[in-house]
Design a protein around this motif. Sequence first.
Motif, PDB file in Angstrom:
ATOM      1  N   LEU A  83      -8.705 -23.559   0.458  1.00  0.00           N
ATOM      2  CA  LEU A  83      -7.981 -23.682  -0.806  1.00  0.00           C
ATOM      3  C   LEU A  83      -8.791 -24.426  -1.865  1.00  0.00           C
ATOM      4  O   LEU A  83      -8.613 -24.209  -3.065  1.00  0.00           O
ATOM      5  N   SER A  84      -9.680 -25.301  -1.417  1.00  0.00           N
ATOM      6  CA  SER A  84     -10.467 -26.123  -2.335  1.00  0.00           C
ATOM      7  C   SER A  84     -11.707 -25.414  -2.866  1.00  0.00           C
ATOM      8  O   SER A  84     -12.370 -25.912  -3.766  1.00  0.00           O
ATOM      9  N   LYS A  85     -12.014 -24.254  -2.304  1.00  0.00           N
ATOM     10  CA  LYS A  85     -13.179 -23.503  -2.766  1.00  0.00           C
ATOM     11  C   LYS A  85     -12.843 -22.731  -4.040  1.00  0.00           C
ATOM     12  O   LYS A  85     -11.721 -22.270  -4.220  1.00  0.00           O
ATOM     13  N   PRO A  86     -13.815 -22.584  -4.950  1.00  0.00           N
ATOM     14  CA  PRO A  86     -13.587 -21.772  -6.153  1.00  0.00           C
ATOM     15  C   PRO A  86     -13.238 -20.335  -5.754  1.00  0.00           C
ATOM     16  O   PRO A  86     -13.851 -19.770  -4.847  1.00  0.00           O
ATOM     17  N   SER A  87     -12.257 -19.772  -6.419  1.00  0.00           N
ATOM     18  CA  SER A  87     -11.828 -18.415  -6.099  1.00  0.00           C
ATOM     19  C   SER A  87     -12.750 -17.394  -6.747  1.00  0.00           C
ATOM     20  O   SER A  87     -13.303 -17.633  -7.825  1.00  0.00           O
ATOM     21  N   THR A  88     -12.922 -16.259  -6.109  1.00  0.00           N
ATOM     22  CA  THR A  88     -13.700 -15.164  -6.690  1.00  0.00           C
ATOM     23  C   THR A  88     -12.756 -14.174  -7.350  1.00  0.00           C
ATOM     24  O   THR A  88     -11.611 -13.994  -6.911  1.00  0.00           O
ATOM     25  N   LEU A  89     -13.214 -13.531  -8.417  1.00  0.00           N
ATOM     26  CA  LEU A  89     -12.382 -12.553  -9.098  1.00  0.00           C
ATOM     27  C   LEU A  89     -12.147 -11.352  -8.186  1.00  0.00           C
ATOM     28  O   LEU A  89     -13.058 -10.899  -7.491  1.00  0.00           O
ATOM     29  N   PRO A  90     -10.916 -10.811  -8.184  1.00  0.00           N
ATOM     30  CA  PRO A  90     -10.624  -9.674  -7.305  1.00  0.00           C
ATOM     31  C   PRO A  90     -11.363  -8.417  -7.736  1.00  0.00           C
ATOM     32  O   PRO A  90     -11.566  -8.173  -8.932  1.00  0.00           O
ATOM     33  N   LYS A  91     -11.799  -7.641  -6.763  1.00  0.00           N
ATOM     34  CA  LYS A  91     -12.423  -6.345  -7.023  1.00  0.00           C
ATOM     35  C   LYS A  91     -11.372  -5.281  -6.753  1.00  0.00           C
ATOM     36  O   LYS A  91     -10.957  -5.076  -5.617  1.00  0.00           O
ATOM     37  N   ARG A  92     -10.949  -4.631  -7.817  1.00  0.00           N
ATOM     38  CA  ARG A  92      -9.795  -3.752  -7.723  1.00  0.00           C
ATOM     39  C   ARG A  92     -10.165  -2.351  -7.260  1.00  0.00           C
ATOM     40  O   ARG A  92     -11.191  -1.800  -7.670  1.00  0.00           O
ATOM     41  N   LYS A  93      -9.318  -1.784  -6.420  1.00  0.00           N
ATOM     42  CA  LYS A  93      -9.391  -0.387  -6.037  1.00  0.00           C
ATOM     43  C   LYS A  93      -8.025   0.227  -6.327  1.00  0.00           C
ATOM     44  O   LYS A  93      -7.023  -0.210  -5.769  1.00  0.00           O
ATOM     45  N   ASP A  94      -7.987   1.214  -7.207  1.00  0.00           N
ATOM     46  CA  ASP A  94      -6.719   1.816  -7.600  1.00  0.00           C
ATOM     47  C   ASP A  94      -6.885   3.333  -7.592  1.00  0.00           C
ATOM     48  O   ASP A  94      -7.535   3.899  -8.465  1.00  0.00           O
ATOM     49  N   ALA A  95      -6.275   3.979  -6.615  1.00  0.00           N
ATOM     50  CA  ALA A  95      -6.441   5.423  -6.446  1.00  0.00           C
ATOM     51  C   ALA A  95      -5.899   6.191  -7.648  1.00  0.00           C
ATOM     52  O   ALA A  95      -6.512   7.185  -8.082  1.00  0.00           O
ATOM     53  N   PHE A  96      -4.768   5.736  -8.203  1.00  0.00           N
ATOM     54  CA  PHE A  96      -4.193   6.492  -9.321  1.00  0.00           C
ATOM     55  C   PHE A  96      -5.042   6.367 -10.581  1.00  0.00           C
ATOM     56  O   PHE A  96      -5.209   7.337 -11.321  1.00  0.00           O
ATOM     57  N   LEU A  97      -5.592   5.185 -10.845  1.00  0.00           N
ATOM     58  CA  LEU A  97      -6.471   5.047 -12.003  1.00  0.00           C
ATOM     59  C   LEU A  97      -7.735   5.880 -11.832  1.00  0.00           C
ATOM     60  O   LEU A  97      -8.267   6.422 -12.804  1.00  0.00           O
ATOM     61  N   MET A  98      -8.215   5.996 -10.597  1.00  0.00           N
ATOM     62  CA  MET A  98      -9.360   6.859 -10.328  1.00  0.00           C
ATOM     63  C   MET A  98      -9.015   8.315 -10.667  1.00  0.00           C
ATOM     64  O   MET A  98      -9.779   9.019 -11.333  1.00  0.00           O
ATOM     65  N   GLN A  99      -7.815   8.763 -10.239  1.00  0.00           N
ATOM     66  CA  GLN A  99      -7.373  10.117 -10.570  1.00  0.00           C
ATOM     67  C   GLN A  99      -7.243  10.292 -12.083  1.00  0.00           C
ATOM     68  O   GLN A  99      -7.677  11.289 -12.655  1.00  0.00           O
ATOM     69  N   SER A 100      -6.628   9.297 -12.727  1.00  0.00           N
ATOM     70  CA  SER A 100      -6.397   9.377 -14.174  1.00  0.00           C
ATOM     71  C   SER A 100      -7.705   9.502 -14.938  1.00  0.00           C
ATOM     72  O   SER A 100      -7.783  10.201 -15.956  1.00  0.00           O
ATOM     73  N   PHE A 101      -8.736   8.834 -14.452  1.00  0.00           N
ATOM     74  CA  PHE A 101     -10.040   8.836 -15.115  1.00  0.00           C
ATOM     75  C   PHE A 101     -10.597  10.254 -15.262  1.00  0.00           C
ATOM     76  O   PHE A 101     -11.312  10.558 -16.223  1.00  0.00           O
TER      77      PHE A 101
END
Length: 206
Positions: A83-101
């Motif tokens: 909990l005390s470690k700096p958090s990393t930004l999430p790497k998103r995977k979104d199947a619908f946004l991929m389709q929309s693209f």
Amino acid sequence: MSLRHGLLGLLSDWEASGYDIKQEFDGFVSVFWHSNLSQIYPELTKLEQDGFIKSRLIEQTGKPDKKLYTITNDGKSELVKWLSKPSTLPKRKDAFLMQSFFMDQLSADETIFQLQTFQKQQQEKLTAMNAFLAESLASIRERRQVKKRVLIASAVYAHAIQQEKLYLEWAEQTQRLIEQARPLWETGEMDYELFEQLLVSVHNSF
């Protein structure tokens, strides 16, 4: 976040069985992490082998004994360290946004239909989330719970609901965008000034 640290986090607040933990993953935790029993039980075994949790058996009449897990001091130390470690930004995977693209490959009508289908599913999901939160808050009030975990979990869940609302709004705005740009879908051509106006509207409204 790893499943390991999620389990330690849940067990830091209560003694629970694997099934109890799965219920949590299906509830508040579901908005940021998914897991099933086939993943949970092996990880619980590893945590116990590493000395981060311990278990005890509860005898039950007419059914198998129930195993309850609790966190150890070493487990609490590991959790606090994480909990005390700096958090990393999430790497998103979104199947619908991929389709929309790539929906420029569909007709305007088919593109709008796919967006409407997603919008309906998204609204159903949002309705279920709101119902779960309302039910959970009613239970908290009934039991008059005053706990840090309850407060922060409610804040996280409320954030997730807000994100889902934004996704729903995006689907609605994108449908309007396709309607306005229908000539581009149907003929492959469009007045540049109108095209530029739509581009500006995208940046201003999304």
